[in-house]
Design a protein around this motif. Sequence first.
Motif, PDB file in Angstrom:
ATOM      1  N   ARG A 116      -8.439 -79.732 112.306  1.00 33.00           N
ATOM      2  CA  ARG A 116      -9.844 -79.956 112.638  1.00 33.00           C
ATOM      3  C   ARG A 116     -10.275 -79.172 113.859  1.00 33.00           C
ATOM      4  NH1 ARG A 116      -8.945 -85.633 111.953  1.00 33.00           N
ATOM      5  NH2 ARG A 116      -9.561 -86.042 114.108  1.00 33.00           N
ATOM      6  N   TYR A 117      -9.402 -79.086 114.842  1.00 36.54           N
ATOM      7  CA  TYR A 117      -9.767 -78.422 116.087  1.00 36.54           C
ATOM      8  C   TYR A 117      -9.189 -77.011 116.186  1.00 36.54           C
ATOM      9  CZ  TYR A 117     -11.684 -82.847 117.620  1.00 36.54           C
ATOM     10  OH  TYR A 117     -12.450 -83.982 117.722  1.00 36.54           O
ATOM     11  N   LYS A 118      -8.646 -76.521 115.081  1.00 41.15           N
ATOM     12  CA  LYS A 118      -8.177 -75.133 114.971  1.00 41.15           C
ATOM     13  C   LYS A 118      -7.172 -74.786 116.066  1.00 41.15           C
ATOM     14  CE  LYS A 118     -12.514 -73.710 112.806  1.00 41.15           C
ATOM     15  NZ  LYS A 118     -13.696 -72.808 112.870  1.00 41.15           N
ATOM     16  N   VAL A 119      -6.139 -75.627 116.187  1.00 40.73           N
ATOM     17  CA  VAL A 119      -5.047 -75.384 117.117  1.00 40.73           C
ATOM     18  C   VAL A 119      -3.769 -75.193 116.304  1.00 40.73           C
ATOM     19  CG1 VAL A 119      -3.689 -76.292 119.035  1.00 40.73           C
ATOM     20  CG2 VAL A 119      -6.140 -76.763 118.921  1.00 40.73           C
ATOM     21  N   SER A 120      -3.235 -74.011 116.323  1.00 46.09           N
ATOM     22  CA  SER A 120      -2.046 -73.707 115.529  1.00 46.09           C
ATOM     23  C   SER A 120      -0.819 -74.424 116.084  1.00 46.09           C
ATOM     24  CB  SER A 120      -1.793 -72.198 115.507  1.00 46.09           C
ATOM     25  OG  SER A 120      -0.563 -71.902 114.873  1.00 46.09           O
ATOM     26  N   THR A 121       0.016 -74.960 115.177  1.00 45.90           N
ATOM     27  CA  THR A 121       1.264 -75.615 115.576  1.00 45.90           C
ATOM     28  C   THR A 121       2.475 -74.857 115.062  1.00 45.90           C
ATOM     29  OG1 THR A 121       1.118 -77.054 113.614  1.00 45.90           O
ATOM     30  CG2 THR A 121       0.204 -77.901 115.679  1.00 45.90           C
ATOM     31  N   SER A 122       2.293 -73.600 114.738  1.00 50.98           N
ATOM     32  CA  SER A 122       3.407 -72.769 114.290  1.00 50.98           C
ATOM     33  C   SER A 122       4.442 -72.641 115.402  1.00 50.98           C
ATOM     34  CB  SER A 122       2.897 -71.383 113.891  1.00 50.98           C
ATOM     35  OG  SER A 122       3.961 -70.462 113.761  1.00 50.98           O
ATOM     36  N   PRO A 123       5.735 -72.582 115.054  1.00 47.20           N
ATOM     37  CA  PRO A 123       6.778 -72.417 116.084  1.00 47.20           C
ATOM     38  C   PRO A 123       6.586 -71.160 116.932  1.00 47.20           C
ATOM     39  CG  PRO A 123       7.765 -73.043 113.990  1.00 47.20           C
ATOM     40  CD  PRO A 123       6.316 -72.756 113.709  1.00 47.20           C
ATOM     41  N   LEU A 124       5.878 -70.174 116.400  1.00 49.64           N
ATOM     42  CA  LEU A 124       5.649 -68.923 117.119  1.00 49.64           C
ATOM     43  C   LEU A 124       4.274 -68.871 117.779  1.00 49.64           C
ATOM     44  CD1 LEU A 124       7.140 -66.399 114.524  1.00 49.64           C
ATOM     45  CD2 LEU A 124       8.278 -67.419 116.509  1.00 49.64           C
ATOM     46  N   THR A 125       3.525 -69.970 117.715  1.00 45.22           N
ATOM     47  CA  THR A 125       2.167 -69.961 118.233  1.00 45.22           C
ATOM     48  C   THR A 125       2.134 -69.849 119.752  1.00 45.22           C
ATOM     49  OG1 THR A 125       0.056 -71.144 118.233  1.00 45.22           O
ATOM     50  CG2 THR A 125       2.044 -72.466 118.465  1.00 45.22           C
ATOM     51  N   LYS A 126       1.042 -69.283 120.259  1.00 43.78           N
ATOM     52  CA  LYS A 126       0.786 -69.223 121.688  1.00 43.78           C
ATOM     53  C   LYS A 126      -0.410 -70.103 122.051  1.00 43.78           C
ATOM     54  CE  LYS A 126       2.691 -64.578 122.358  1.00 43.78           C
ATOM     55  NZ  LYS A 126       2.426 -63.205 122.859  1.00 43.78           N
ATOM     56  N   GLN A 127      -0.760 -71.015 121.124  1.00 49.38           N
ATOM     57  CA  GLN A 127      -1.889 -71.913 121.351  1.00 49.38           C
ATOM     58  C   GLN A 127      -1.456 -73.270 121.896  1.00 49.38           C
ATOM     59  OE1 GLN A 127      -4.980 -72.155 118.348  1.00 49.38           O
ATOM     60  NE2 GLN A 127      -4.247 -70.283 117.395  1.00 49.38           N
ATOM     61  N   LEU A 128      -0.204 -73.443 122.202  1.00 54.43           N
ATOM     62  CA  LEU A 128       0.262 -74.706 122.762  1.00 54.43           C
ATOM     63  C   LEU A 128       0.778 -74.480 124.173  1.00 54.43           C
ATOM     64  CD1 LEU A 128       2.159 -76.263 119.719  1.00 54.43           C
ATOM     65  CD2 LEU A 128      -0.094 -76.879 120.594  1.00 54.43           C
ATOM     66  N   PRO A 129       0.253 -75.225 125.141  1.00 62.97           N
ATOM     67  CA  PRO A 129      -0.818 -76.205 124.964  1.00 62.97           C
ATOM     68  C   PRO A 129      -2.182 -75.520 124.851  1.00 62.97           C
ATOM     69  CG  PRO A 129      -0.241 -76.038 127.266  1.00 62.97           C
ATOM     70  CD  PRO A 129       0.730 -75.157 126.536  1.00 62.97           C
ATOM     71  N   THR A 130      -3.172 -76.280 124.358  1.00 65.66           N
ATOM     72  CA  THR A 130      -4.566 -75.845 124.350  1.00 65.66           C
ATOM     73  C   THR A 130      -5.396 -76.878 125.110  1.00 65.66           C
ATOM     74  OG1 THR A 130      -4.560 -74.507 122.318  1.00 65.66           O
ATOM     75  CG2 THR A 130      -6.623 -75.564 122.911  1.00 65.66           C
ATOM     76  N   LEU A 131      -6.225 -76.406 126.023  1.00 67.39           N
ATOM     77  CA  LEU A 131      -7.147 -77.273 126.749  1.00 67.39           C
ATOM     78  C   LEU A 131      -8.557 -77.032 126.238  1.00 67.39           C
ATOM     79  CD1 LEU A 131      -6.162 -77.235 130.540  1.00 67.39           C
ATOM     80  CD2 LEU A 131      -5.806 -79.040 128.874  1.00 67.39           C
ATOM     81  N   ILE A 132      -9.256 -78.114 125.881  1.00 67.79           N
ATOM     82  CA  ILE A 132     -10.636 -77.997 125.405  1.00 67.79           C
ATOM     83  C   ILE A 132     -11.529 -78.904 126.246  1.00 67.79           C
ATOM     84  CG2 ILE A 132     -12.218 -78.280 123.463  1.00 67.79           C
ATOM     85  CD1 ILE A 132     -10.010 -77.709 121.559  1.00 67.79           C
ATOM     86  N   LEU A 133     -12.644 -78.336 126.693  1.00 67.42           N
ATOM     87  CA  LEU A 133     -13.647 -79.093 127.446  1.00 67.42           C
ATOM     88  C   LEU A 133     -14.736 -79.557 126.489  1.00 67.42           C
ATOM     89  CD1 LEU A 133     -14.969 -79.957 130.188  1.00 67.42           C
ATOM     90  CD2 LEU A 133     -16.078 -77.712 130.189  1.00 67.42           C
ATOM     91  N   PHE A 134     -14.966 -80.871 126.448  1.00 67.16           N
ATOM     92  CA  PHE A 134     -15.987 -81.461 125.592  1.00 67.16           C
ATOM     93  C   PHE A 134     -17.087 -82.070 126.465  1.00 67.16           C
ATOM     94  CE2 PHE A 134     -12.112 -81.680 123.045  1.00 67.16           C
ATOM     95  CZ  PHE A 134     -12.543 -81.237 121.801  1.00 67.16           C
ATOM     96  N   GLN A 135     -18.327 -81.739 126.134  1.00 68.43           N
ATOM     97  CA  GLN A 135     -19.488 -82.359 126.776  1.00 68.43           C
ATOM     98  C   GLN A 135     -20.441 -82.825 125.683  1.00 68.43           C
ATOM     99  OE1 GLN A 135     -20.884 -79.285 129.505  1.00 68.43           O
ATOM    100  NE2 GLN A 135     -19.774 -80.221 131.201  1.00 68.43           N
ATOM    101  N   GLY A 136     -20.808 -84.106 125.748  1.00 66.52           N
ATOM    102  CA  GLY A 136     -21.646 -84.669 124.699  1.00 66.52           C
ATOM    103  C   GLY A 136     -20.953 -84.673 123.355  1.00 66.52           C
ATOM    104  N   GLY A 137     -19.616 -84.724 123.362  1.00 65.09           N
ATOM    105  CA  GLY A 137     -18.850 -84.729 122.122  1.00 65.09           C
ATOM    106  C   GLY A 137     -18.698 -83.369 121.485  1.00 65.09           C
TER     107      GLY A 137
END
Length: 233
Positions: free
Chosen positions: A142-163
Amino acid sequence: REVEILMFLSAIVMMKNRRSITVEQHIGNIFMFSKVANAILFFRLDIRMGLLYLTLCIVFLMTCKPPLYMGPEYIKYFSDKTIDEELDRDKRVTWIVEFFANWSSECQSFAPIFADLSLKYNCSGLQFGKVDVGRYTDVSTRYKVSTSPLTKQLPTLILFQGGTEIMRRPQIDKKGRAVSWTFSEENVIREFNLNELYQKAKKQSKPREEGPEEPPGTQAAAGHPDGETKKDK
């Protein structure tokens, strides 16, 4: 031939150490280099010794899990069913959410940094959350964060305002690849404008019954208020 391989592995370790922000990460990279180098040398010497060494390394990785951060923090842990509900509960609240996986060494290294930030900047209008996308894979989709063992998206920080998502780090380029970014405390404070967000959140939020909120750096807490415990993760 062995010297060329070792030089190549050394170059890879040096590149990985550029992204490392803790001593543990540097040491981990060195140990990983040593394991790979030993495996190559064992295979070159005797394939049976190489297979035995490789088997021992795999058993070690499967049985010896890295320790989780268990220190104080003001962080709420979300599940796949609670994250959307919580982000939409109060549009006045700004959320900084970390998408992580327990098996990721980068996430483990960042955990105490994120916890320290939550202790310094948490208030009723600016809150910190985490969700384990390794456990809740539909959240990663849903939030388009890859969990592949080779991914460079972990960790991912997302700022939410007003949802709504306002920004994230690391950023994703047009080809869907993560742009290299160092997860240091200084970078997070600067990129997410935490000092400014904190001051605005204090002005917009309603005063708490127990009195005015303290400035960054003076708060202290333990556990997970209103959220899952670390044992629940």
